[in-house]
Scaffold this motif. Sequence first.
Motif, PDB file in Angstrom:
ATOM      1  N   VAL A  23       0.861  -1.177   0.000  1.00 51.07           N
ATOM      2  CA  VAL A  23       0.000   0.000   0.000  1.00 51.07           C
ATOM      3  C   VAL A  23       0.902   1.232   0.000  1.00 51.07           C
ATOM      4  N   ALA A  24       0.771   2.037  -1.026  1.00 53.24           N
ATOM      5  CA  ALA A  24       1.618   3.228  -1.182  1.00 53.24           C
ATOM      6  C   ALA A  24       1.183   4.335  -0.226  1.00 53.24           C
ATOM      7  N   GLY A  25       2.141   5.176   0.135  1.00 55.93           N
ATOM      8  CA  GLY A  25       1.851   6.360   0.925  1.00 55.93           C
ATOM      9  C   GLY A  25       1.717   6.130   2.415  1.00 55.93           C
TER      10      GLY A  25
ATOM     11  N   PRO B 173       5.060   0.252   6.731  1.00 56.62           N
ATOM     12  CA  PRO B 173       4.729  -0.654   5.629  1.00 56.62           C
ATOM     13  C   PRO B 173       3.421  -1.427   5.864  1.00 56.62           C
ATOM     14  N   ARG B 174       2.616  -1.475   4.804  1.00 52.36           N
ATOM     15  CA  ARG B 174       1.331  -2.164   4.838  1.00 52.36           C
ATOM     16  C   ARG B 174       1.191  -2.952   3.545  1.00 52.36           C
ATOM     17  N   ARG B 175       0.633  -4.162   3.650  1.00 59.69           N
ATOM     18  CA  ARG B 175       0.498  -5.007   2.470  1.00 59.69           C
ATOM     19  C   ARG B 175      -0.896  -5.594   2.381  1.00 59.69           C
ATOM     20  N   LEU B 176      -1.304  -5.863   1.145  1.00 59.61           N
ATOM     21  CA  LEU B 176      -2.550  -6.552   0.877  1.00 59.61           C
ATOM     22  C   LEU B 176      -2.179  -7.900   0.284  1.00 59.61           C
ATOM     23  N   LEU B 177      -2.568  -8.959   0.960  1.00 53.22           N
ATOM     24  CA  LEU B 177      -2.265 -10.317   0.518  1.00 53.22           C
ATOM     25  C   LEU B 177      -3.513 -10.929  -0.102  1.00 53.22           C
ATOM     26  N   THR B 178      -3.372 -11.471  -1.304  1.00 47.68           N
ATOM     27  CA  THR B 178      -4.475 -12.194  -1.926  1.00 47.68           C
ATOM     28  C   THR B 178      -4.214 -13.679  -1.730  1.00 47.68           C
TER      29      THR B 178
END
Length: 102
Positions: free
Chosen positions: A40-42, A46-51
């Motif tokens: 996830v930008a900005g 750090p943050r992530r989206l996991l599929t």
Amino acid sequence: MASIKREITINASLDAVWKVARGFDTIHEWHPGIDALEMVAGEKVPRRLLTLGNGAVVDERLVELDDDKHSQTYTILESPIPLTEYYATISVQAEEIGRAHV
């Protein structure tokens, strides 16, 4: 609060295993249940989206990354899995020459 602990010994050096395990943005490269990852930008942290394999998306944020202790902690912000206050820690320790305990 419930707790689960999983452990494994890997036939590789501490440094080699930590190089892979520390990558908050590369977990999809080694975790079989994750089909895709989007950072996830900005975000300041750090943050992530996991599929996942079934198409579900899990939103996670890095809580702590400690290269000296070879440890990474993250939390789930949103998930279709009914969890609250979920925190996970991955830590790597040297066992003997050429082996690491995760």
